[in-house]
Enzyme design. Structure first.
Site, mmCIF file in Angstrom:
data_model
loop_
_atom_site.group_PDB
_atom_site.id
_atom_site.type_symbol
_atom_site.label_atom_id
_atom_site.label_comp_id
_atom_site.label_asym_id
_atom_site.label_seq_id
_atom_site.Cartn_x
_atom_site.Cartn_y
_atom_site.Cartn_z
ATOM 1 N N HIS A 144 0.827 -1.212 0.000
ATOM 2 C CA HIS A 144 0.000 0.000 0.000
ATOM 3 C C HIS A 144 0.864 1.265 0.000
ATOM 4 O O HIS A 144 1.806 1.355 0.789
ATOM 5 C CB HIS A 144 -0.873 -0.052 1.264
ATOM 6 C CG HIS A 144 -1.886 1.036 1.382
ATOM 7 N ND1 HIS A 144 -2.107 1.720 2.549
ATOM 8 C CD2 HIS A 144 -2.751 1.550 0.483
ATOM 9 C CE1 HIS A 144 -3.074 2.599 2.381
ATOM 10 N NE2 HIS A 144 -3.485 2.534 1.123
ATOM 11 N N HIS A 177 -0.701 11.318 -1.527
ATOM 12 C CA HIS A 177 -2.024 10.906 -1.059
ATOM 13 C C HIS A 177 -2.894 12.094 -0.681
ATOM 14 O O HIS A 177 -4.043 12.187 -1.088
ATOM 15 C CB HIS A 177 -1.863 9.972 0.150
ATOM 16 C CG HIS A 177 -3.161 9.533 0.734
ATOM 17 N ND1 HIS A 177 -3.875 10.291 1.648
ATOM 18 C CD2 HIS A 177 -3.909 8.415 0.527
ATOM 19 C CE1 HIS A 177 -4.986 9.659 1.975
ATOM 20 N NE2 HIS A 177 -5.035 8.518 1.314
HETATM 21 O O1 G3P Z 1 -6.485 1.755 -3.058
HETATM 22 C C1 G3P Z 1 -6.653 1.323 -1.762
HETATM 23 C C2 G3P Z 1 -6.384 2.414 -0.757
HETATM 24 O O2 G3P Z 1 -5.175 3.043 -1.124
HETATM 25 C C3 G3P Z 1 -7.473 3.423 -0.687
HETATM 26 O O3 G3P Z 1 -7.310 4.321 0.348
HETATM 27 O O4 G3P Z 1 -6.805 6.512 1.272
HETATM 28 O O5 G3P Z 1 -5.043 4.772 1.238
HETATM 29 O O6 G3P Z 1 -5.749 5.865 -0.865
HETATM 30 P P1 G3P Z 1 -6.160 5.415 0.496
HETATM 31 MG MG MG Z 2 -4.517 4.749 -2.299
#
Ligand code: G3P
Ligand code: MG
Length: 247
Positions: free
Chosen positions: A16, A58
């Site tokens: 992630h 992000h």
């Molecule tokens: O794509 C999965 C996840 O990344 C979505 O949440 O806020 O971490 O971008 P976020």
């Molecule tokens: Mg994401």
């Protein structure tokens, strides 16, 4: 509607925000760490600068993860290029720069990483971000397997589909709405991505009946990941890739 699929086998785990919690998020250091630990796939977030260029970040603002301040969409490339995006996590990462989408794509290719590119538009820029990211993907992965492209913004996904209908798309919902199947179908979406704690078995059963894969975020315990796989979840996004090695 045609439903383009990735031309690569979906792995069980996506690191992630590039390298999960082991590196500053959305950085090339994260990509290197994910690859060095044996992971084959990463997820990262892409947003436009004031110049309309795509960068990995992000938040809509720079403060949390970089040495800069203000809104990403109000900041010129020349300023973003000078920002440190590593020190916020640990001084060992001092000097790690905010990466452009172009640099991240090159790094993924060099490291043999498949990507889930999350289109992360700043408020008011959904369609433009979808278009720009999709055009970049077609240029940056020439003749190769395209990344899986996801977004919380259906406007961004629709714009991406319009300019590059060959890209595999995924809808992101924290909690999928009652009409998620129709909305995903309208985009020709390949997969549904949702929060692991919002997933219920009715959603999974409906997805499977429809040939839709379900991916869940953010899964940071090995047992939780194993239990989701047993229930039929195809893959998870994790910050604790150290705990999910070899799963
Ligand atoms: O794509 C999965 C996840 O990344 C979505 O949440 O806020 O971490 O971008 P976020
Ligand atoms: Mg994401």
């Amino acid at each position: 509607m045609k439903r383009p699929a990735p031309a690569w086998p979906l792995p069980r785990v996506f690191a992630h925000r590039c390298g999960g919690a082991l590196a500053p998020e959305n950085t090339l250091a994260g990509l290197r760490i994910a690859a060095a630990m044996g992971f084959r796939a990463v997820e990262f977030d892409v947003m436009l600068s004031a110049d309309g260029s795509p960068w990995l970040i992000h938040d809509e603002t720079l403060e949390r993860t970089t040495s800069g301040s203000g809104r990403v969409c109000d900041t010129a490339d020349a300023v973003l290029r000078r920002l440190d995006a590593g020190t916020y996590q640990h001084r060992a990462f001092a000097g790690e720069m905010l990466p452009t989408f172009t640099a991240a794509a090159a790094s993924c290719r060099e490291l043999g990483l498949m990507a889930n590119v999350e289109i992360k538009p700043a408020a008011g820029f959904a369609a433009l971000t979808g278009e720009v990211v999709a055009r970049h993907i077609v240029d940056l992965w020439p003749g190769e397997s395209f990344p899986l492209v996801s977004s919380f913004s259906e406007v961004a996904l629709e714009a991406a589909r319009r300019v590059a209908p060959q890209l595999p798309l995924a809808c992101l919902w924290d909690c999928p709405p009652a009409d998620w199947q129709q909305r995903l179908a309208a985009l020709g979406g390949f997969s549904l991505h949702c929060a692991a704690n919002q997933l219920d078995d009715d959603i999974l059963a409906a997805a499977h009946a429809d040939g839709i894969l379900v991916l869940c975020y953010t899964v940071n315990q090995r047992q939780a990941a194993e239990s989701l796989f047993k229930r039929g979840v195809a893959a998870v996004f994790s910050d604790r890739i150290d705990l999910l090695m070899g799963i």
